[in-house]
Design a protein around this motif. Structure first.
Motif, short mmCIF file in Angstrom:
data_model
loop_
_atom_site.label_atom_id
_atom_site.label_comp_id
_atom_site.label_asym_id
_atom_site.label_seq_id
_atom_site.Cartn_x
_atom_site.Cartn_y
_atom_site.Cartn_z
N TYR A 64 -17.31 5.46 58.35
CA TYR A 64 -16.47 4.26 58.44
C TYR A 64 -17.05 3.29 59.48
CZ TYR A 64 -12.89 6.66 55.67
OH TYR A 64 -12.21 7.31 54.67
N PHE A 65 -17.47 3.84 60.62
CA PHE A 65 -18.10 2.99 61.63
C PHE A 65 -19.41 2.40 61.09
CE2 PHE A 65 -15.74 5.68 64.90
CZ PHE A 65 -14.81 4.68 65.16
N LEU A 66 -20.12 3.18 60.30
CA LEU A 66 -21.36 2.69 59.70
C LEU A 66 -21.07 1.53 58.75
CD1 LEU A 66 -24.38 2.87 59.30
CD2 LEU A 66 -24.02 4.74 57.68
N CYS A 67 -19.96 1.61 58.02
CA CYS A 67 -19.56 0.50 57.14
C CYS A 67 -19.19 -0.73 57.95
CB CYS A 67 -18.38 0.92 56.27
SG CYS A 67 -18.82 2.07 54.94
N MET A 68 -18.50 -0.53 59.07
CA MET A 68 -18.20 -1.67 59.95
C MET A 68 -19.49 -2.32 60.44
SD MET A 68 -15.14 -0.16 62.35
CE MET A 68 -13.80 0.81 61.65
N HIS A 247 -28.42 6.84 65.26
CA HIS A 247 -27.61 6.01 66.14
C HIS A 247 -28.43 5.52 67.33
CE1 HIS A 247 -24.13 5.61 69.19
NE2 HIS A 247 -24.17 4.52 68.45
N LEU A 248 -29.21 6.41 67.94
CA LEU A 248 -30.02 6.03 69.09
C LEU A 248 -31.08 5.00 68.71
CD1 LEU A 248 -30.48 9.50 70.83
CD2 LEU A 248 -29.25 7.52 71.73
N CYS A 249 -31.70 5.16 67.54
CA CYS A 249 -32.71 4.20 67.08
C CYS A 249 -32.10 2.82 66.90
CB CYS A 249 -33.34 4.68 65.78
SG CYS A 249 -34.42 6.13 65.94
N ILE A 293 -31.98 0.96 56.87
CA ILE A 293 -33.18 1.78 56.67
C ILE A 293 -33.14 2.99 57.59
CG2 ILE A 293 -35.70 1.84 56.88
CD1 ILE A 293 -35.70 -1.14 56.16
N ILE A 294 -32.80 2.76 58.86
CA ILE A 294 -32.74 3.86 59.83
C ILE A 294 -31.71 4.90 59.40
CG2 ILE A 294 -32.08 4.47 62.19
CD1 ILE A 294 -33.27 1.73 63.05
N PHE A 295 -30.50 4.45 59.08
CA PHE A 295 -29.45 5.39 58.71
C PHE A 295 -29.73 6.02 57.34
CE2 PHE A 295 -27.10 3.07 61.97
CZ PHE A 295 -26.46 4.11 62.63
N GLY A 296 -30.35 5.26 56.43
CA GLY A 296 -30.67 5.81 55.12
C GLY A 296 -31.73 6.89 55.19
N VAL A 297 -32.72 6.71 56.07
CA VAL A 297 -33.82 7.67 56.17
C VAL A 297 -33.43 8.88 57.02
CG1 VAL A 297 -36.15 7.99 57.11
CG2 VAL A 297 -35.61 5.94 55.78
N THR A 299 -30.23 9.92 58.05
CA THR A 299 -28.96 10.59 57.79
C THR A 299 -29.05 11.32 56.46
OG1 THR A 299 -27.82 8.81 58.96
CG2 THR A 299 -26.47 10.30 57.65
N LYS A 300 -29.07 12.65 56.51
CA LYS A 300 -29.36 13.46 55.33
C LYS A 300 -28.36 13.22 54.20
CE LYS A 300 -30.39 18.20 53.91
NZ LYS A 300 -29.57 18.15 52.68
N ARG A 301 -27.10 13.12 54.51
CA ARG A 301 -26.09 12.98 53.46
C ARG A 301 -26.21 11.64 52.74
NH1 ARG A 301 -20.55 14.88 56.29
NH2 ARG A 301 -19.74 14.67 54.17
N ILE A 302 -26.55 10.59 53.49
CA ILE A 302 -26.78 9.29 52.85
C ILE A 302 -28.07 9.32 52.04
CG2 ILE A 302 -27.30 6.85 53.28
CD1 ILE A 302 -25.40 6.92 55.60
N ARG A 303 -29.11 9.93 52.60
CA ARG A 303 -30.39 10.02 51.90
C ARG A 303 -30.25 10.81 50.61
NH1 ARG A 303 -33.00 12.15 55.78
NH2 ARG A 303 -33.07 14.31 55.06
N ASP A 304 -29.53 11.93 50.66
CA ASP A 304 -29.33 12.73 49.44
C ASP A 304 -28.54 11.98 48.39
OD1 ASP A 304 -30.72 14.74 50.68
OD2 ASP A 304 -28.95 15.92 51.22
N ARG A 305 -27.50 11.26 48.83
CA ARG A 305 -26.69 10.49 47.87
C ARG A 305 -27.51 9.36 47.26
NH1 ARG A 305 -24.69 8.63 44.30
NH2 ARG A 305 -22.53 7.96 43.93
N LEU A 306 -28.37 8.74 48.05
CA LEU A 306 -29.22 7.67 47.54
C LEU A 306 -30.23 8.21 46.53
CD1 LEU A 306 -29.90 4.65 47.84
CD2 LEU A 306 -31.51 5.28 49.65
N LEU A 307 -30.80 9.36 46.82
CA LEU A 307 -31.75 9.97 45.88
C LEU A 307 -31.06 10.35 44.58
CD1 LEU A 307 -33.82 12.23 48.34
CD2 LEU A 307 -34.58 10.14 47.18
N ARG A 308 -29.83 10.88 44.68
CA ARG A 308 -29.10 11.22 43.46
C ARG A 308 -28.78 9.98 42.64
NH1 ARG A 308 -25.73 14.35 46.74
NH2 ARG A 308 -23.91 13.07 46.15
#
Length: 315
Positions: A64-68, A247-249, A293-297, A299-308
């Motif tokens: 949710y914070f990522l969406c914000m 988050h740190l990046c 790009i940072i969160f997509g690469v 964050t595993k759950r976002i990356r997996d959902r994007l690949l699917r």
């Protein structure tokens, strides 16, 4: 138009944005990387919003914070970059006085909001790692919504005086702004009045927001690192720290250029104006482009959902 640039006036109907002073002959070439980055930022942030919305497993505080953050990035770059590109492509330099003040408000407001969202994300990581059993009860949906509202109100309340003060100054010298957008100091420097209150307020708020938010982020990560180093195995430490990597990046991408831009604009009198303007646009555009790009690469759950998502489309 030349008459309006030299005639005395106290309430100009329009300002003239120069673009990047001294680099007018290469505006069209500069527009190519900026347009490319803007398209990447728009697509990347919309993809993040789409993935979180359509994937029930991602309906949690961190996402949710990522969406914000994605919405903030979309507004931040969209309130400035299209006008900049219209200057570069169509020589459309005029901007209405009220529109200029509105753009100034959005720039200041959403910079403060983005900083606040990073602080909220640090708090989320602190609770998730240092007190995981209470994470689901501490950061319930109503609490996340209240944090988002508080971040929005804080940004609005801090940004509004900049625009209100700027609207009160008499502009009797020129209406030509040596910038691609209505950046606060670029506008008020045109006033034929003592603008110390605007200058000090803008500098104080910018530094205070950064200092306060970075302080709480640093405090959160100090506790996070203590919790990580207390874990029994190296694999567990790496896995836990990996959840904070994106988050740190993003924090580094946002704060380092932003702080440099604020300080050089007010104290770097020997830095060339074209560099000031060019770097200010980089600060507005690069974080919105890199964050998805940072969160997509990372964050595993976002990356997996994007690949699917792409795999499903291909099949």
């Amino acid at each position: 138009m030349s008459d309006s640039n030299t005639t005395d006036f106290t309430n100009p109907s329009t300002f003239i944005l120069l673009g990047i002073p001294g680099l007018e002959v290469v505006h069209i070439w500069i527009s190519i990387p900026f347009c490319t980055m803007y398209v990447i930022a728009i697509l990347g942030n919309f993809i993040i919003l789409f993935i979180v919305k359509t994937e029930p497993s991602l309906h949690g505080p961190m996402y949710y914070f990522l969406c914000m953050l994605a919405i903030t990035d979309l507004v931040l770059c969209t309130c400035t970059i299209p006008k900049m590109l219209s200057i570069f492509w169509f020589n459309s330099r005029e901007i209405n006085f009220s529109a200029c003040l509105t753009q100034m408000f959005f720039i200041n407001c959403f910079f403060a909001m983005e900083s606040g969202i990073f602080m909220a994300m640090a708090f989320d990581r602190y609770v998730a790692i240092c007190d995981p059993l209470r994470h689901s009860t501490t950061l319930r949906n109503p609490v996340v919504a209240k944090i988002g509202l508080a971040v929005t109100l804080r940004g609005s309340m801090l940004a509004l005086p900049c625009s209100l003060l700027a609207s009160q100054w008499p502009y009797c010298r020129t209406n030509i702004i040596p910038h691609t957008c209505c950046e606060h100091m670029a506008v008020v420097n045109l006033a034929c009045a003592n603008i110390l209150i605007s200058s000090y307020y803008g500098l104080t708020v910018a530094n205070l927001v950064i200092a306060v938010d970075v302080f709480f982020i640093a405090m959160s990560y100090t506790q996070i690192l203590r919790a990580i180093f207390s874990l029994p195995t190296k694999d567990a430490r790496l896995k836990t720290f990996g959840t904070c990597g994106s988050h740190l990046c993003s924090i580094l991408v946002f704060y380092i250029p932003g702080l440099f831009s604020v300080l050089t604009y007010r104290f770097g009198h020997h830095v060339a104006l074209p560099f000031h303007v060019l770097f200010a646009n980089v600060c507005i555009l690069v974080p919105p482009m890199l964050n998805p790009i940072i969160f997509g690469v990372r964050t595993k759950r976002i990356r997996d959902r994007l690949l699917r998502l792409f795999t499903h489309k291909e099949t």
